[in-house]
Design a protein around this motif. Structure first.
Motif, PDB file in Angstrom:
ATOM      1  N   TYR A   1       0.843  -1.194   0.000  1.00  0.00           N
ATOM      2  CA  TYR A   1       0.000   0.000   0.000  1.00  0.00           C
ATOM      3  C   TYR A   1       0.880   1.245   0.000  1.00  0.00           C
ATOM      4  CZ  TYR A   1      -3.030  -3.788   1.219  1.00  0.00           C
ATOM      5  OH  TYR A   1      -3.681  -4.988   1.206  1.00  0.00           O
ATOM      6  N   LEU A   2       1.438   1.524  -1.147  1.00  0.00           N
ATOM      7  CA  LEU A   2       2.396   2.606  -1.315  1.00  0.00           C
ATOM      8  C   LEU A   2       1.681   3.956  -1.355  1.00  0.00           C
ATOM      9  CD1 LEU A   2       5.445   2.787  -1.735  1.00  0.00           C
ATOM     10  CD2 LEU A   2       5.055   2.566  -4.182  1.00  0.00           C
ATOM     11  N   SER A   3       2.075   4.869  -0.471  1.00  0.00           N
ATOM     12  CA  SER A   3       1.528   6.224  -0.469  1.00  0.00           C
ATOM     13  C   SER A   3       2.241   7.052  -1.540  1.00  0.00           C
ATOM     14  CB  SER A   3       1.737   6.881   0.902  1.00  0.00           C
ATOM     15  OG  SER A   3       3.126   7.124   1.128  1.00  0.00           O
ATOM     16  N   ASP A   4       1.708   8.226  -1.826  1.00  0.00           N
ATOM     17  CA  ASP A   4       2.381   9.128  -2.762  1.00  0.00           C
ATOM     18  C   ASP A   4       3.784   9.469  -2.268  1.00  0.00           C
ATOM     19  OD1 ASP A   4       0.157   9.129  -4.415  1.00  0.00           O
ATOM     20  OD2 ASP A   4      -0.625  11.042  -3.655  1.00  0.00           O
ATOM     21  N   GLU A   5       3.924   9.665  -0.954  1.00  0.00           N
ATOM     22  CA  GLU A   5       5.238   9.984  -0.380  1.00  0.00           C
ATOM     23  C   GLU A   5       6.193   8.795  -0.507  1.00  0.00           C
ATOM     24  OE1 GLU A   5       2.201  12.591   1.478  1.00  0.00           O
ATOM     25  OE2 GLU A   5       2.329  10.417   1.313  1.00  0.00           O
ATOM     26  N   GLY A   6       5.678   7.579  -0.307  1.00  0.00           N
ATOM     27  CA  GLY A   6       6.503   6.384  -0.462  1.00  0.00           C
ATOM     28  C   GLY A   6       6.982   6.227  -1.893  1.00  0.00           C
ATOM     29  N   LYS A   7       6.077   6.477  -2.823  1.00  0.00           N
ATOM     30  CA  LYS A   7       6.427   6.404  -4.248  1.00  0.00           C
ATOM     31  C   LYS A   7       7.510   7.435  -4.575  1.00  0.00           C
ATOM     32  CE  LYS A   7       4.376   6.563  -8.810  1.00  0.00           C
ATOM     33  NZ  LYS A   7       3.880   7.554  -9.679  1.00  0.00           N
ATOM     34  N   LEU A   8       7.319   8.654  -4.120  1.00  0.00           N
ATOM     35  CA  LEU A   8       8.298   9.714  -4.362  1.00  0.00           C
ATOM     36  C   LEU A   8       9.651   9.363  -3.730  1.00  0.00           C
ATOM     37  CD1 LEU A   8       8.872  12.486  -5.571  1.00  0.00           C
ATOM     38  CD2 LEU A   8       8.038  13.492  -3.437  1.00  0.00           C
ATOM     39  N   ALA A   9       9.629   8.751  -2.544  1.00  0.00           N
ATOM     40  CA  ALA A   9      10.875   8.374  -1.868  1.00  0.00           C
ATOM     41  C   ALA A   9      11.684   7.384  -2.705  1.00  0.00           C
ATOM     42  CB  ALA A   9      10.569   7.788  -0.493  1.00  0.00           C
ATOM     43  N   ILE A  10      11.014   6.398  -3.299  1.00  0.00           N
ATOM     44  CA  ILE A  10      11.718   5.418  -4.140  1.00  0.00           C
ATOM     45  C   ILE A  10      12.241   6.101  -5.407  1.00  0.00           C
ATOM     46  CG2 ILE A  10      11.525   3.261  -5.448  1.00  0.00           C
ATOM     47  CD1 ILE A  10       9.285   2.419  -3.486  1.00  0.00           C
ATOM     48  N   GLU A  11      11.422   6.936  -6.023  1.00  0.00           N
ATOM     49  CA  GLU A  11      11.857   7.645  -7.227  1.00  0.00           C
ATOM     50  C   GLU A  11      13.075   8.520  -6.931  1.00  0.00           C
ATOM     51  OE1 GLU A  11       8.161   9.603  -8.196  1.00  0.00           O
ATOM     52  OE2 GLU A  11       7.434   7.882  -9.383  1.00  0.00           O
ATOM     53  N   GLN A  12      13.060   9.214  -5.788  1.00  0.00           N
ATOM     54  CA  GLN A  12      14.177  10.077  -5.415  1.00  0.00           C
ATOM     55  C   GLN A  12      15.415   9.256  -5.088  1.00  0.00           C
ATOM     56  OE1 GLN A  12      13.627  13.555  -5.596  1.00  0.00           O
ATOM     57  NE2 GLN A  12      15.843  13.430  -5.728  1.00  0.00           N
ATOM     58  N   LEU A  13      15.225   8.088  -4.455  1.00  0.00           N
ATOM     59  CA  LEU A  13      16.345   7.193  -4.151  1.00  0.00           C
ATOM     60  C   LEU A  13      17.095   6.842  -5.441  1.00  0.00           C
ATOM     61  CD1 LEU A  13      17.919   5.138  -2.323  1.00  0.00           C
ATOM     62  CD2 LEU A  13      16.115   3.487  -2.897  1.00  0.00           C
ATOM     63  N   TYR A  14      16.364   6.463  -6.473  1.00  0.00           N
ATOM     64  CA  TYR A  14      16.999   6.111  -7.754  1.00  0.00           C
ATOM     65  C   TYR A  14      17.635   7.324  -8.412  1.00  0.00           C
ATOM     66  CZ  TYR A  14      15.702   1.208  -7.942  1.00  0.00           C
ATOM     67  OH  TYR A  14      15.629  -0.133  -7.687  1.00  0.00           O
ATOM     68  N   ALA A  15      16.932   8.452  -8.426  1.00  0.00           N
ATOM     69  CA  ALA A  15      17.476   9.667  -9.068  1.00  0.00           C
ATOM     70  C   ALA A  15      18.755  10.105  -8.371  1.00  0.00           C
ATOM     71  CB  ALA A  15      16.437  10.783  -9.045  1.00  0.00           C
ATOM     72  N   ASP A  16      18.767  10.098  -7.035  1.00  0.00           N
ATOM     73  CA  ASP A  16      19.955  10.530  -6.287  1.00  0.00           C
ATOM     74  C   ASP A  16      21.099   9.524  -6.394  1.00  0.00           C
ATOM     75  OD1 ASP A  16      18.562  12.765  -5.507  1.00  0.00           O
ATOM     76  OD2 ASP A  16      18.270  12.122  -3.437  1.00  0.00           O
ATOM     77  N   SER A  17      20.773   8.252  -6.540  1.00  0.00           N
ATOM     78  CA  SER A  17      21.791   7.210  -6.592  1.00  0.00           C
ATOM     79  C   SER A  17      22.424   7.047  -7.974  1.00  0.00           C
ATOM     80  CB  SER A  17      21.195   5.864  -6.149  1.00  0.00           C
ATOM     81  OG  SER A  17      20.711   5.959  -4.839  1.00  0.00           O
ATOM     82  N   PHE A  18      21.596   7.177  -9.013  1.00  0.00           N
ATOM     83  CA  PHE A  18      22.056   6.870 -10.372  1.00  0.00           C
ATOM     84  C   PHE A  18      21.985   8.056 -11.318  1.00  0.00           C
ATOM     85  CE2 PHE A  18      20.267   2.530  -9.148  1.00  0.00           C
ATOM     86  CZ  PHE A  18      21.492   2.062  -8.700  1.00  0.00           C
ATOM     87  N   GLY A  19      21.599   9.222 -10.846  1.00  0.00           N
ATOM     88  CA  GLY A  19      21.476  10.398 -11.709  1.00  0.00           C
ATOM     89  C   GLY A  19      20.170  10.356 -12.470  1.00  0.00           C
TER      90      GLY A  19
END
Length: 184
Positions: A165-183
């Motif tokens: 049950y992914l919240s909008d904030e949870g979704k954004l957190a995963i997206e940001q994790l990838y963006a910050d980690s891999f550009g």
């Protein structure tokens, strides 16, 4: 910064957090391995590895011990046992563990995802949880959850797990994790 093509994500292929971890691994070019077992329904099944009975037994643990470690009761059901066994393989293969969920007052994490957290603690893996209620990342360090500004993938093998049950904030957190980690 890590190169996504040199990294491998391990997860269980369920809807919610695990599916998004997998979709973003694919988008950024990281390898992806999904551990599953006979009769387990996946939401995402790219690169699924079907664990044999012998594999599952290597990840076996007493349900009594699992219940005690997570401060909850697990009834002796075969499906829950198999899920916990599959989670063992994920955490055993992935060096760094990322989870989306809810940190409880007893320092465990809500739901089956909590088993990945407990194994990461036991195996002394770098462990990061995005708490959807508190809307922030926390790292397990020196036996306590410490707030973290932004988690980053910093090992070539990692686990992505969490709530269905992914919240909008949870979704954004995963997206940001990838963006910050891999550009981006």
């Amino acid at each position: 910064m890590m190169k996504a093509a040199e990294c491998t994500l391990y997860h269980g292929g369920l809807k919610g957090a695990e599916t998004l971890f997998g979709e973003l691994a694919e988008k950024y070019g990281a390898k992806e391995v999904i551990f599953t077992f006979e009769g387990h329904r996946l939401n995402r099944d790219q690169n699924a590895v079907l664990l044999t009975e012998d594999d599952l037994q290597r990840g076996d643990i007493s349900m009594e011990i699992a219940s005690r470690m997570m401060n909850r009761t697990y009834y002796e059901t075969e499906k829950i046992r198999r899920v916990l066994q599959a989670i063992f393989h994920m955490v055993n293969k992935g060096h760094q563990v990322f989870v989306i969920g809810t940190i409880l007052e007893d320092n465990s994490v809500k739901g089956g995802t909590g088993w990945a957290v407990e194994l990461a603690k036991l195996f002394n893996r770098p462990l990061h949880v995005f708490d959807q209620n508190r809307k922030g990342w926390f790292t397990w360090h020196d036996g306590i959850w410490q707030p973290e500004e932004q988690a980053r993938i910093s090992f070539d093998t990692y686990v992505g797990s969490g709530t269905r049950y992914l919240s909008d904030e949870g979704k954004l957190a995963i997206e940001q994790l990838y963006a910050d980690s891999f550009g981006d």
